[in-house]
Design a protein around this motif. Structure first.
Motif, PDB file in Angstrom:
ATOM      1  N   ASP A  28       6.953   4.564   1.973  1.00  0.00           N
ATOM      2  CA  ASP A  28       6.937   6.090   2.582  1.00  0.00           C
ATOM      3  C   ASP A  28       6.565   7.109   1.859  1.00  0.00           C
ATOM      4  OD1 ASP A  28       8.327   5.138   4.635  1.00  0.00           O
ATOM      5  OD2 ASP A  28      10.058   5.102   3.857  1.00  0.00           O
ATOM      6  N   SER A  29       6.347   6.762   0.603  1.00  0.00           N
ATOM      7  CA  SER A  29       6.163   7.795  -0.390  1.00  0.00           C
ATOM      8  C   SER A  29       4.742   7.410  -1.232  1.00  0.00           C
ATOM      9  CB  SER A  29       5.719   7.506  -1.992  1.00  0.00           C
ATOM     10  OG  SER A  29       8.016   7.561  -1.840  1.00  0.00           O
ATOM     11  N   ASP A  30       3.619   8.700  -1.285  1.00  0.00           N
ATOM     12  CA  ASP A  30       2.210   8.499  -1.319  1.00  0.00           C
ATOM     13  C   ASP A  30       1.880   7.731  -3.007  1.00  0.00           C
ATOM     14  OD1 ASP A  30       1.350   9.340   0.905  1.00  0.00           O
ATOM     15  OD2 ASP A  30       1.258  11.636   0.392  1.00  0.00           O
ATOM     16  N   GLY A  31       0.454   7.630  -3.049  1.00  0.00           N
ATOM     17  CA  GLY A  31       0.406   6.776  -4.773  1.00  0.00           C
ATOM     18  C   GLY A  31       0.300   8.276  -5.861  1.00  0.00           C
ATOM     19  N   GLY A  32       1.105   7.823  -7.304  1.00  0.00           N
ATOM     20  CA  GLY A  32       1.345   8.930  -7.385  1.00  0.00           C
ATOM     21  C   GLY A  32       2.939  10.333  -7.084  1.00  0.00           C
ATOM     22  N   ASN A  33       3.802   9.958  -6.460  1.00  0.00           N
ATOM     23  CA  ASN A  33       4.650   9.994  -5.792  1.00  0.00           C
ATOM     24  C   ASN A  33       5.988   9.534  -5.299  1.00  0.00           C
ATOM     25  OD1 ASN A  33       3.979  13.120  -6.354  1.00  0.00           O
ATOM     26  ND2 ASN A  33       2.593  12.317  -4.066  1.00  0.00           N
ATOM     27  N   GLY A  34       6.049   7.984  -6.467  1.00  0.00           N
ATOM     28  CA  GLY A  34       6.657   7.344  -6.212  1.00  0.00           C
ATOM     29  C   GLY A  34       6.633   5.958  -5.866  1.00  0.00           C
ATOM     30  N   ALA A  35       5.613   5.547  -4.770  1.00  0.00           N
ATOM     31  CA  ALA A  35       5.261   4.850  -4.136  1.00  0.00           C
ATOM     32  C   ALA A  35       5.587   3.404  -4.742  1.00  0.00           C
ATOM     33  CB  ALA A  35       3.491   4.827  -3.926  1.00  0.00           C
ATOM     34  N   VAL A  36       4.980   3.645  -6.461  1.00  0.00           N
ATOM     35  CA  VAL A  36       4.766   2.376  -7.012  1.00  0.00           C
ATOM     36  C   VAL A  36       6.224   1.983  -7.050  1.00  0.00           C
ATOM     37  CG1 VAL A  36       5.253   1.577  -9.214  1.00  0.00           C
ATOM     38  CG2 VAL A  36       2.964   2.060  -8.436  1.00  0.00           C
ATOM     39  N   ARG A  37       7.243   2.606  -7.920  1.00  0.00           N
ATOM     40  CA  ARG A  37       9.121   2.656  -7.738  1.00  0.00           C
ATOM     41  C   ARG A  37       9.726   2.427  -6.460  1.00  0.00           C
ATOM     42  NH1 ARG A  37      13.006   4.944 -10.436  1.00  0.00           N
ATOM     43  NH2 ARG A  37      15.019   3.740  -9.979  1.00  0.00           N
ATOM     44  N   GLU A  38       9.084   2.642  -5.000  1.00  0.00           N
ATOM     45  CA  GLU A  38       9.612   2.186  -3.525  1.00  0.00           C
ATOM     46  C   GLU A  38       9.618   0.673  -3.637  1.00  0.00           C
ATOM     47  OE1 GLU A  38       8.363   3.726   0.827  1.00  0.00           O
ATOM     48  OE2 GLU A  38       8.712   4.972  -0.683  1.00  0.00           O
ATOM     49  N   ILE A  91      -7.147   0.712   6.992  1.00  0.00           N
ATOM     50  CA  ILE A  91      -7.574  -0.300   7.112  1.00  0.00           C
ATOM     51  C   ILE A  91      -6.971  -1.217   5.903  1.00  0.00           C
ATOM     52  CG2 ILE A  91      -9.633   0.166   5.420  1.00  0.00           C
ATOM     53  CD1 ILE A  91     -11.295  -2.165   7.317  1.00  0.00           C
ATOM     54  N   VAL A  92      -6.789  -0.028   5.145  1.00  0.00           N
ATOM     55  CA  VAL A  92      -5.928  -1.315   3.769  1.00  0.00           C
ATOM     56  C   VAL A  92      -4.333  -1.124   3.885  1.00  0.00           C
ATOM     57  CG1 VAL A  92      -5.004  -1.003   1.627  1.00  0.00           C
ATOM     58  CG2 VAL A  92      -7.724  -0.543   2.407  1.00  0.00           C
ATOM     59  N   LYS A  93      -3.731  -0.235   4.939  1.00  0.00           N
ATOM     60  CA  LYS A  93      -2.534  -0.513   5.542  1.00  0.00           C
ATOM     61  C   LYS A  93      -1.918  -1.592   6.383  1.00  0.00           C
ATOM     62  CE  LYS A  93      -2.189   4.264   6.271  1.00  0.00           C
ATOM     63  NZ  LYS A  93      -1.509   5.398   6.949  1.00  0.00           N
ATOM     64  N   ASN A  94      -3.280  -1.796   6.964  1.00  0.00           N
ATOM     65  CA  ASN A  94      -2.983  -2.857   8.256  1.00  0.00           C
ATOM     66  C   ASN A  94      -3.230  -4.351   7.100  1.00  0.00           C
ATOM     67  OD1 ASN A  94      -3.324  -0.897  10.534  1.00  0.00           O
ATOM     68  ND2 ASN A  94      -5.478  -1.221  10.252  1.00  0.00           N
ATOM     69  N   GLN A  95      -3.633  -4.542   6.514  1.00  0.00           N
ATOM     70  CA  GLN A  95      -4.091  -5.660   5.709  1.00  0.00           C
ATOM     71  C   GLN A  95      -2.627  -6.113   4.787  1.00  0.00           C
ATOM     72  OE1 GLN A  95      -6.327  -7.686   5.675  1.00  0.00           O
ATOM     73  NE2 GLN A  95      -6.968  -7.069   6.801  1.00  0.00           N
ATOM     74  N   ALA A  96      -1.492  -4.440   4.711  1.00  0.00           N
ATOM     75  CA  ALA A  96      -0.524  -4.820   3.741  1.00  0.00           C
ATOM     76  C   ALA A  96       0.549  -5.130   4.216  1.00  0.00           C
ATOM     77  CB  ALA A  96      -0.441  -3.334   2.952  1.00  0.00           C
ATOM     78  N   ALA A 120       1.169  -0.797   0.291  1.00  0.00           N
ATOM     79  CA  ALA A 120       0.358   0.083  -0.044  1.00  0.00           C
ATOM     80  C   ALA A 120       1.031   1.360  -0.067  1.00  0.00           C
ATOM     81  CB  ALA A 120      -0.861  -0.065   1.111  1.00  0.00           C
ATOM     82  N   PRO A 121       0.323   2.336  -0.550  1.00  0.00           N
ATOM     83  CA  PRO A 121       0.636   3.462  -0.739  1.00  0.00           C
ATOM     84  C   PRO A 121       0.752   3.661   0.576  1.00  0.00           C
ATOM     85  CG  PRO A 121      -1.009   3.859  -2.104  1.00  0.00           C
ATOM     86  CD  PRO A 121      -0.390   2.639  -1.639  1.00  0.00           C
ATOM     87  N   HIS A 122       1.568   4.686   1.270  1.00  0.00           N
ATOM     88  CA  HIS A 122       1.348   5.740   2.632  1.00  0.00           C
ATOM     89  C   HIS A 122       0.376   6.342   2.897  1.00  0.00           C
ATOM     90  CE1 HIS A 122       2.405   8.714   4.939  1.00  0.00           C
ATOM     91  NE2 HIS A 122       3.367   8.654   5.832  1.00  0.00           N
ATOM     92  N   ASN A 123      -0.279   7.331   1.409  1.00  0.00           N
ATOM     93  CA  ASN A 123      -1.789   7.560   1.876  1.00  0.00           C
ATOM     94  C   ASN A 123      -2.543   6.893   1.679  1.00  0.00           C
ATOM     95  OD1 ASN A 123      -0.602   7.649  -1.113  1.00  0.00           O
ATOM     96  ND2 ASN A 123      -2.582   9.238  -1.511  1.00  0.00           N
ATOM     97  N   ALA A 124      -2.819   5.356   1.310  1.00  0.00           N
ATOM     98  CA  ALA A 124      -3.774   4.835   1.970  1.00  0.00           C
ATOM     99  C   ALA A 124      -4.244   4.520   3.299  1.00  0.00           C
ATOM    100  CB  ALA A 124      -3.100   2.805   1.517  1.00  0.00           C
ATOM    101  N   ILE A 125      -5.302   4.481   3.425  1.00  0.00           N
ATOM    102  CA  ILE A 125      -6.562   4.564   4.073  1.00  0.00           C
ATOM    103  C   ILE A 125      -5.615   3.547   4.645  1.00  0.00           C
ATOM    104  CG2 ILE A 125      -8.892   5.134   2.694  1.00  0.00           C
ATOM    105  CD1 ILE A 125      -9.983   2.396   3.715  1.00  0.00           C
TER     106      ILE A 125
END
Length: 173
Positions: A135-145, A125-130, A118-123
Protein backbone atom coordinates in the motif's frame (compact mmCIF):
# COMPACT_ATOMS: atom_id res chain seq x y z
CA UNK A 1 6.96 -20.09 2.13
CA UNK A 2 10.51 -20.12 3.44
CA UNK A 3 12.35 -17.00 2.31
CA UNK A 4 16.10 -17.04 3.01
CA UNK A 5 17.12 -14.00 0.97
CA UNK A 6 15.50 -10.60 0.42
CA UNK A 7 16.82 -8.68 -2.58
CA UNK A 8 15.98 -5.03 -3.14
CA UNK A 9 16.26 -2.56 -5.95
CA UNK A 10 17.11 0.95 -4.68
CA UNK A 11 15.58 3.77 -6.71
CA UNK A 12 11.80 3.55 -6.40
CA UNK A 13 12.01 0.86 -3.70
CA UNK A 14 14.34 1.98 -0.90
CA UNK A 15 13.93 5.56 -2.13
CA UNK A 16 11.05 7.43 -3.74
CA UNK A 17 12.81 7.21 -7.09
CA UNK A 18 13.73 10.87 -7.34
CA UNK A 19 17.39 11.73 -7.88
CA UNK A 20 18.90 14.67 -6.03
CA UNK A 21 22.18 15.73 -7.63
CA UNK A 22 24.09 18.70 -6.25
CA UNK A 23 25.99 21.18 -8.41
CA UNK A 24 29.20 19.35 -7.45
CA UNK A 25 27.77 16.08 -8.84
CA UNK A 26 27.11 14.55 -5.42
CA UNK A 27 24.01 12.37 -5.44
CA UNK A 28 21.69 12.48 -2.44
CA UNK A 29 19.01 9.94 -1.55
CA UNK A 30 16.37 9.83 1.18
CA UNK A 31 15.82 6.51 2.95
CA UNK A 32 12.94 5.70 5.30
CA UNK A 33 13.87 4.68 8.84
CA UNK A 34 10.93 2.27 9.06
CA UNK A 35 12.42 0.36 6.12
CA UNK A 36 15.68 0.26 8.06
CA UNK A 37 13.95 -1.21 11.10
CA UNK A 38 12.29 -3.87 8.95
CA UNK A 39 15.61 -4.76 7.34
CA UNK A 40 17.21 -5.06 10.78
CA UNK A 41 14.37 -7.31 11.99
CA UNK A 42 14.72 -9.55 8.93
CA UNK A 43 18.43 -9.91 9.64
CA UNK A 44 17.65 -10.77 13.27
CA UNK A 45 15.63 -13.81 12.15
CA UNK A 46 18.42 -14.99 9.85
CA UNK A 47 17.27 -13.70 6.47
CA UNK A 48 20.13 -12.54 4.25
CA UNK A 49 19.77 -9.21 2.45
CA UNK A 50 21.04 -7.94 -0.87
CA UNK A 51 20.85 -4.82 -2.98
CA UNK A 52 21.08 -5.07 -6.75
CA UNK A 53 20.84 -1.68 -8.43
CA UNK A 54 21.59 -0.22 -11.82
CA UNK A 55 23.04 3.01 -10.43
CA UNK A 56 26.13 3.63 -8.33
CA UNK A 57 25.88 5.85 -5.29
CA UNK A 58 27.94 6.56 -2.20
CA UNK A 59 24.67 7.14 -0.34
CA UNK A 60 23.56 3.57 -1.11
CA UNK A 61 26.88 2.15 0.05
CA UNK A 62 26.68 4.14 3.30
CA UNK A 63 23.10 3.04 4.00
CA UNK A 64 23.84 -0.59 3.12
CA UNK A 65 26.82 -0.56 5.48
CA UNK A 66 24.71 0.93 8.29
CA UNK A 67 22.10 -1.80 7.87
CA UNK A 68 24.71 -4.54 7.39
CA UNK A 69 23.47 -5.83 4.03
CA UNK A 70 25.12 -9.13 3.11
CA UNK A 71 25.50 -8.22 -0.57
CA UNK A 72 25.58 -4.89 -2.43
CA UNK A 73 25.87 -4.78 -6.20
CA UNK A 74 25.78 -1.42 -7.99
CA UNK A 75 25.96 -0.49 -11.65
CA UNK A 76 24.33 -3.78 -12.61
CA UNK A 77 22.59 -4.11 -15.96
CA UNK A 78 21.85 -7.86 -15.77
CA UNK A 79 20.30 -8.16 -12.34
CA UNK A 80 19.19 -11.77 -12.89
CA UNK A 81 22.75 -12.95 -13.56
CA UNK A 82 23.91 -11.19 -10.38
CA UNK A 83 21.12 -12.86 -8.40
CA UNK A 84 22.12 -16.26 -9.83
CA UNK A 85 25.64 -15.74 -8.47
CA UNK A 86 24.30 -14.83 -5.02
CA UNK A 87 21.96 -17.81 -4.73
CA UNK A 88 24.70 -20.16 -5.97
CA UNK A 89 27.03 -18.80 -3.29
CA UNK A 90 24.39 -19.17 -0.56
CA UNK A 91 23.18 -22.53 -1.85
CA UNK A 92 19.48 -21.73 -2.18
CA UNK A 93 16.93 -21.75 -5.00
CA UNK A 94 14.99 -18.93 -6.62
CA UNK A 95 11.89 -20.09 -4.70
CA UNK A 96 13.59 -19.02 -1.45
CA UNK A 97 14.09 -15.45 -2.66
CA UNK A 98 11.92 -12.38 -2.13
CA UNK A 99 12.59 -9.54 -4.55
CA UNK A 100 11.14 -6.04 -4.61
CA UNK A 101 11.44 -3.94 -7.75
CA UNK A 102 9.54 -1.15 -9.44
CA UNK A 103 10.48 -0.88 -13.12
CA UNK A 104 11.18 -2.78 -16.34
CA UNK A 105 14.71 -3.84 -15.42
CA UNK A 106 13.29 -5.75 -12.43
CA UNK A 107 10.96 -8.00 -14.43
CA UNK A 108 13.49 -10.76 -15.22
CA UNK A 109 14.02 -11.35 -11.49
CA UNK A 110 10.36 -10.89 -10.54
CA UNK A 111 9.39 -13.73 -12.88
CA UNK A 112 11.89 -16.13 -11.27
CA UNK A 113 11.70 -15.63 -7.49
CA UNK A 114 9.42 -17.29 -4.96
CA UNK A 115 7.95 -14.06 -3.64
CA UNK A 116 7.97 -11.19 -6.17
CA UNK A 117 6.98 -7.86 -4.61
CA UNK A 118 6.44 -4.29 -5.80
CA UNK A 119 5.81 -0.97 -4.09
CA UNK A 120 2.51 0.79 -4.73
CA UNK A 121 4.15 3.30 -7.09
CA UNK A 122 5.75 0.66 -9.33
CA UNK A 123 4.78 0.70 -12.98
CA UNK A 124 1.72 -1.41 -13.79
CA UNK A 125 3.55 -4.13 -15.72
CA UNK A 126 5.76 -4.72 -12.66
CA UNK A 127 2.79 -4.78 -10.28
CA UNK A 128 1.18 -7.37 -12.57
CA UNK A 129 4.24 -9.61 -12.05
CA UNK A 130 4.18 -9.22 -8.26
CA UNK A 131 2.51 -11.57 -5.81
CA UNK A 132 2.54 -8.81 -3.18
CA UNK A 133 2.06 -5.10 -3.88
CA UNK A 134 2.41 -2.77 -0.91
CA UNK A 135 0.00 0.00 0.00
CA UNK A 136 3.05 2.22 0.57
CA UNK A 137 5.15 3.84 -2.12
CA UNK A 138 8.85 3.12 -2.49
CA UNK A 139 10.89 5.25 -0.11
CA UNK A 140 7.86 5.63 2.16
CA UNK A 141 7.85 2.37 4.10
CA UNK A 142 7.16 -0.12 1.28
CA UNK A 143 10.10 -2.32 2.25
CA UNK A 144 8.99 -2.37 5.89
CA UNK A 145 5.44 -3.26 4.85
CA UNK A 146 6.73 -6.15 2.75
CA UNK A 147 9.05 -7.41 5.50
CA UNK A 148 6.27 -7.18 8.11
CA UNK A 149 4.01 -9.23 5.84
CA UNK A 150 6.78 -11.78 5.38
CA UNK A 151 7.58 -12.02 9.10
CA UNK A 152 3.89 -12.32 10.02
CA UNK A 153 3.75 -15.53 7.98
CA UNK A 154 5.95 -17.13 10.65
CA UNK A 155 5.80 -14.90 13.75
CA UNK A 156 3.01 -13.21 15.68
CA UNK A 157 3.03 -9.44 16.26
CA UNK A 158 3.97 -10.12 19.87
CA UNK A 159 6.91 -12.31 18.85
CA UNK A 160 8.16 -9.57 16.51
CA UNK A 161 7.94 -7.00 19.31
CA UNK A 162 9.78 -9.36 21.66
CA UNK A 163 12.44 -9.91 19.01
CA UNK A 164 12.96 -6.16 18.83
CA UNK A 165 13.03 -5.74 22.61
CA UNK A 166 15.48 -8.60 23.11
CA UNK A 167 17.87 -7.44 20.38
CA UNK A 168 17.33 -3.69 20.60
CA UNK A 169 21.00 -2.81 20.94
CA UNK A 170 21.79 -4.46 17.58
CA UNK A 171 18.96 -2.96 15.54
CA UNK A 172 19.50 0.02 13.25
CA UNK A 173 16.79 2.16 11.74
Amino acid sequence: MRIKLIVLDVDGVLTDGRLYIGSDGTEYKAFHTQDGMGISLAKQVGIKLAIITGRQSAAVRTRAEELKFDYVFEGIHDKLETLRKIIDEIGIGFEEVCYMGDDLNDIPILTKVGWPCAPHNAIDIVKNQATFVTDSDGGNGAVREMIDSLLLQKYSQEEIVQLFLSKKAKITQ
